[in-house]
Write an enzyme that holds these catalytic residues in place. Structure first.
Site, PDB file in Angstrom:
ATOM      1  N   ASP A   1       0.858  -1.179   0.000  1.00  0.00           N
ATOM      2  CA  ASP A   1       0.000   0.000   0.000  1.00  0.00           C
ATOM      3  C   ASP A   1       0.905   1.243   0.000  1.00  0.00           C
ATOM      4  O   ASP A   1       1.404   1.645  -1.038  1.00  0.00           O
ATOM      5  CB  ASP A   1      -0.899  -0.100   1.232  1.00  0.00           C
ATOM      6  CG  ASP A   1      -1.941   0.987   1.304  1.00  0.00           C
ATOM      7  OD1 ASP A   1      -2.408   1.429   0.260  1.00  0.00           O
ATOM      8  OD2 ASP A   1      -2.299   1.403   2.424  1.00  0.00           O
TER       9      ASP A   1
ATOM     10  N   ARG B   1     -10.649 -12.414   6.884  1.00  0.00           N
ATOM     11  CA  ARG B   1      -9.459 -13.047   6.312  1.00  0.00           C
ATOM     12  C   ARG B   1      -9.784 -14.389   5.656  1.00  0.00           C
ATOM     13  O   ARG B   1      -9.076 -14.846   4.776  1.00  0.00           O
ATOM     14  CB  ARG B   1      -8.400 -13.292   7.397  1.00  0.00           C
ATOM     15  CG  ARG B   1      -7.791 -12.046   7.990  1.00  0.00           C
ATOM     16  CD  ARG B   1      -6.580 -12.433   8.833  1.00  0.00           C
ATOM     17  NE  ARG B   1      -6.119 -11.371   9.716  1.00  0.00           N
ATOM     18  CZ  ARG B   1      -5.272 -10.400   9.367  1.00  0.00           C
ATOM     19  NH1 ARG B   1      -4.805 -10.347   8.147  1.00  0.00           N
ATOM     20  NH2 ARG B   1      -4.899  -9.487  10.245  1.00  0.00           N
TER      21      ARG B   1
HETATM   22  P1  IMP Z   1       1.963  -0.406   3.844  1.00  0.00           P
HETATM   23  O1  IMP Z   1       3.055  -0.413   4.837  1.00  0.00           O
HETATM   24  O2  IMP Z   1       1.184   0.878   3.847  1.00  0.00           O
HETATM   25  O3  IMP Z   1       2.384  -0.771   2.439  1.00  0.00           O
HETATM   26  O4  IMP Z   1       0.895  -1.434   4.351  1.00  0.00           O
HETATM   27  C1  IMP Z   1       0.957  -2.747   4.077  1.00  0.00           C
HETATM   28  C2  IMP Z   1       0.021  -3.522   4.977  1.00  0.00           C
HETATM   29  O5  IMP Z   1      -1.160  -2.799   5.278  1.00  0.00           O
HETATM   30  C3  IMP Z   1      -0.447  -4.747   4.252  1.00  0.00           C
HETATM   31  O6  IMP Z   1       0.431  -5.810   4.434  1.00  0.00           O
HETATM   32  C4  IMP Z   1      -1.809  -4.995   4.871  1.00  0.00           C
HETATM   33  O7  IMP Z   1      -1.657  -5.755   6.044  1.00  0.00           O
HETATM   34  C5  IMP Z   1      -2.318  -3.614   5.214  1.00  0.00           C
HETATM   35  N1  IMP Z   1      -3.209  -3.110   4.154  1.00  0.00           N
HETATM   36  C6  IMP Z   1      -2.964  -2.155   3.247  1.00  0.00           C
HETATM   37  N2  IMP Z   1      -3.998  -1.973   2.411  1.00  0.00           N
HETATM   38  C7  IMP Z   1      -4.940  -2.856   2.797  1.00  0.00           C
HETATM   39  C8  IMP Z   1      -6.267  -3.177   2.301  1.00  0.00           C
HETATM   40  O8  IMP Z   1      -6.782  -2.631   1.315  1.00  0.00           O
HETATM   41  N3  IMP Z   1      -6.921  -4.153   2.985  1.00  0.00           N
HETATM   42  C9  IMP Z   1      -6.398  -4.809   4.064  1.00  0.00           C
HETATM   43  N4  IMP Z   1      -5.170  -4.553   4.543  1.00  0.00           N
HETATM   44  C10 IMP Z   1      -4.453  -3.581   3.921  1.00  0.00           C
END
Ligand code: IMP
Ligand code: MG
Length: 174
Positions: A101, A163
């Protein structure tokens, strides 16, 4: 705020077919070598199972719990809540992730495994939301790109629920 399952984005069949393609790419890229797969719990569980079953190289698996999320929001601060149990020094690490994300979590993990002496570190993510990126992270192996939607199922949660859904769907707020 209540969350329910909206539109289905990817079915189990689609995801498993994509896992098979990516695993074939991985086997080609690492031919003659062994792998150390690190799954990010809990989200990557189902995707990791799909990927690892399709890999024909010598493979070890391990898990890490890192977190930067609460509800639908990233906190920006990454904490490692459970570390890997094996030694990755000299090994080809592939981090198996559910979704990239902002990239905050993986940016930290890439550094973390390099610091532990891994021979190489790459990312294999089921989903990718490039429009949300804050940290310079691009998964080498990527299942599907999606728009800026909050998705649930196939390992992905909203507040630890959903999940177990056997597909990836859009979370709907009401
Ligand atoms: P980042 O550090 O912002 O890239 O976040 C990554 C983590 O956030 C992922 O491994 C997910 O656990 C959670 N995450 C990000 N987007 C989503 C989503 O749309 N649905 C569920 N979990 C998400
Ligand atoms: Mg995750």
């Amino acid at each position: 705020m209540e969350v329910t399952v909206g539109r289905i984005l990817f079915t189990e069949e689609q995801i498993r077919a994509r896992a098979k393609e990516l695993a074939a790419e991985i086997c080609e890229d690492y031919k003659g070598e062994s792998l150390y797969l690190v799954g990010t719990l809990r989200g990557a569980l189902v995707w990791m199972a799909d990927i690892m079953k399709e890999i024909t190289l010598e493979t070890e698996i391990d898990f890490i719990v890192a977190s930067s999320y609460q509800g639908m929001d990233t906190t920006g601060v990454v904490t490692i809540k459970k570390d890997i149990e094996g030694d990755v020094s000299g090994k080809n690490v592939i981090i198996i992730e559910d979704i990239v994300d902002t990239g905050t979590t993986l940016y930290k993990l890439l550094d973390y495994f390099k610091g532990k002496g891994a021979k190489s570190v790459e990312i294999c993510s089921m989903l990718n939301k490039p429009s949300r990126r804050k940290a310079p992270v691009s998964p080498k192996y990527n299942g599907f790109e999606i728009d800026d939607l909050f998705v649930i199922g196939y390992g992905l949660d909203y507040n630890q629920k959903f999940r177990n859904l056997p597909f990836v769907g859009v979370a709907e707020l009401r």
